[in-house]
Design an enzyme around this catalytic site. Structure first.
Site, PDB file in Angstrom:
ATOM      1  N   ASP A  24       0.829  -1.208   0.000  1.00 39.13           N
ATOM      2  CA  ASP A  24       0.000   0.000   0.000  1.00 39.13           C
ATOM      3  C   ASP A  24       0.866   1.263   0.000  1.00 39.13           C
ATOM      4  OD1 ASP A  24      -2.294   1.449  -0.002  1.00 39.13           O
ATOM      5  OD2 ASP A  24      -2.830   1.066   2.081  1.00 39.13           O
ATOM      6  N   ASN A  72     -10.885  -3.292  -6.122  1.00 37.41           N
ATOM      7  CA  ASN A  72     -10.078  -2.311  -6.867  1.00 37.41           C
ATOM      8  C   ASN A  72     -10.657  -1.945  -8.243  1.00 37.41           C
ATOM      9  OD1 ASN A  72      -6.863  -3.372  -5.519  1.00 37.41           O
ATOM     10  ND2 ASN A  72      -8.116  -1.620  -4.938  1.00 37.41           N
TER      11      ASN A  72
HETATM   12  C1  FPP Z   1      -2.124   0.065  -3.237  1.00 39.67           C
HETATM   13  O1  FPP Z   1      -1.594   1.377  -3.204  1.00 39.67           O
HETATM   14  C2  FPP Z   1      -1.619  -0.601  -4.389  1.00 39.67           C
HETATM   15  C3  FPP Z   1      -2.366  -1.278  -5.303  1.00 39.67           C
HETATM   16  C4  FPP Z   1      -3.819  -1.419  -5.232  1.00 39.67           C
HETATM   17  C5  FPP Z   1      -1.725  -1.898  -6.442  1.00 39.67           C
HETATM   18  C6  FPP Z   1      -0.505  -2.683  -6.130  1.00 39.67           C
HETATM   19  C7  FPP Z   1       0.289  -2.687  -7.341  1.00 39.67           C
HETATM   20  C8  FPP Z   1       1.617  -2.579  -7.387  1.00 39.67           C
HETATM   21  C9  FPP Z   1       2.536  -2.556  -6.224  1.00 39.67           C
HETATM   22  C10 FPP Z   1       2.189  -2.458  -8.734  1.00 39.67           C
HETATM   23  C11 FPP Z   1       2.956  -3.610  -9.164  1.00 39.67           C
HETATM   24  C12 FPP Z   1       2.357  -4.878  -9.056  1.00 39.67           C
HETATM   25  C13 FPP Z   1       2.542  -5.881  -9.906  1.00 39.67           C
HETATM   26  C14 FPP Z   1       2.150  -7.205  -9.419  1.00 39.67           C
HETATM   27  C15 FPP Z   1       3.080  -5.750 -11.271  1.00 39.67           C
HETATM   28  P1  FPP Z   1      -2.562   2.594  -3.489  1.00 39.67           P
HETATM   29  O2  FPP Z   1      -2.551   2.854  -4.940  1.00 39.67           O
HETATM   30  O3  FPP Z   1      -3.897   2.318  -2.900  1.00 39.67           O
HETATM   31  O4  FPP Z   1      -1.826   3.750  -2.733  1.00 39.67           O
HETATM   32  P2  FPP Z   1      -2.532   4.887  -1.845  1.00 39.67           P
HETATM   33  O5  FPP Z   1      -3.140   4.195  -0.667  1.00 39.67           O
HETATM   34  O6  FPP Z   1      -1.362   5.731  -1.457  1.00 39.67           O
HETATM   35  O7  FPP Z   1      -3.509   5.604  -2.717  1.00 39.67           O
END
Ligand code: FPP
Length: 249
Positions: A24, A72
C-alpha cells in the site's frame, strides 16, 4: 489434542516460511512527488522485484502479494487499465527472469473479469514455472478473502457435501497446498486486512509500517523480519508449554 486443520504446518521458526504483503501507498508516494498515481505503481513494481530478491536471499519459501482486490475495480478506469498492463508485463516478460531464478509463479483470484490475453499469459507463465522450487511467488489478482471462502463453499456444494468440516473448507481454498502465511506485512500506514486471505491469516503475525510501498527498502524488510523473530507463536498454548527454544520472551 490435534491442531486445527487450518494450521497446516505450524511454524515456530525464526524465519517465516510464507510472507503475505499488502503493497500500500503507491498513490500517496506519487502525490508527494506531484506525479500521477501510475508513477507510484511503476515504482511499486521495482520495489516488488527487490522484495522477491530479498526473499530469495533469506530462503523464504512462499511470497504472496495482494496486487488487485475484488474492490479495486472501483478505481478510475485509466488506473485499472494501467495496473492490468503491469500485470500483463509481469506474466509475459518478467516471468522469464523468475523462471531463471527457479521461482514458481502462481496467480490466485477470479480470472473471469481479466482480459483473454492476460488469462492466457497467466496460464502459460504458471505452466512454465510450475516445477520450480526456490520459491513460490503468488500474485493475488482480482482476489478477495470473502470470494475465496465462497468459491470453496460452492465447490463443496457442487460435490454435494452435506456437512462441511473445517478441513474440507481449508482444502478448497486458494493456496490450500502451501502453508498459511506466517508473516503479514502491510505498508502505507493503514492497519487493516482489507479482505486479503481472511481464513489463511488466522495465525499470521501482523507487521504494519508507515513506509510507503515504493520506499520499502531492504532495511525496512529486515525490520519486519526482526519483529517476526521476536514473536512467540503459541497457537493457543501457554508460553511455559512451549519447548525452551521456541519461547521468545
Ligand atoms: C495500493 O496502493 C496498491 C495497489 C492497489 C496496487 C498494487 C500494485 C503494485 C505494487 C504495482 C505492481 C504490481 C505488480 C504485481 C506488477 P494505493 O494505490 O492504494 O496507494 P494509496 O493508498 O497511497 O492511494
Amino acid at each position: 489434542m490435534t491442531l486445527s486443520a487450518t494450521q497446516k504446518i505450524p511454524s515456530y521458526s525464526e524465519i517465516p516460511d510464507h510472507i503475505a504483503i499488502i503493497m500500500d501507498g503507491n498513490g500517496r508516494w506519487a502525490k508527494q512527488k506531484h506525479l500521477p498515481r501510475i508513477f507510484g505503481h511503476k515504482k511499486g513494481v521495482d520495489t516488488l522485484e527487490n522484495v522477491i530478491n530479498f526473499c530469495l536471499d533469506e530462503q523464504i519459501k512462499y511470497l504472496t502479494v495482494f496486487a488487485f482486490s475484488t474492490e479495486n475495480w472501483r478505481r478510475p478506469i485509466e488506473e485499472v487499465n494501467f495496473l492490468m498492463e503491469l500485470f500483463l508485463s509481469l506474466v509475459q516478460a518478467k516471468v522469464t527472469l523468475y523462471h531463471k531464478n527457479n521461482i514458481c509463479l502462481r496467480v490466485i483470484g477470479n480470472r473471469n473479469n481479466l482480459s483473454k490475453t492476460l488469462r492466457e499469459h497467466i496460464e502459460k507463465a504458471e505452466k512454465l514455472t510450475e516445477k520450480n522450487t526456490a520459491m513460490t511467488f503468488t500474485l493475488a489478482l482480482d482476489y478477495g478473502g470473502k470470494w475465496d471462502i465462497l468459491q470453496a463453499v460452492n465447490k463443496l456444494f457442487a460435490a454435494e457435501k452435506k456437512e462441511i468440516t473445517e478441513a474440507d473448507l481449508a482444502a478448497n481454498l486458494m493456496l490450500s497446498d502451501i502453508p498459511d502465511p506466517d508473516l503479514y506485512i502491510r505498508t502505507g500506514g493503514e492497519k487493516r486486512i482489507s479482505n486479503f486471505m481472511l481464513w489463511q491469516m488466522a495465525y499470521a503475525e501482523f507487521y504494519f509500517t508507515d513506509v510507503l510501498w515504493p520506499d520499502f527498502a531492504r532495511e525496512e524488510f529486515d525490520k519486519a523480519l526482526n519483529s517476526f523473530k521476536k514473536r512467540e507463536r503459541r497457537y493457543g498454548r501457554t508460553s511455559e508449554q512451549l519447548p525452551i527454544e521456541q519461547q521468545r520472551k
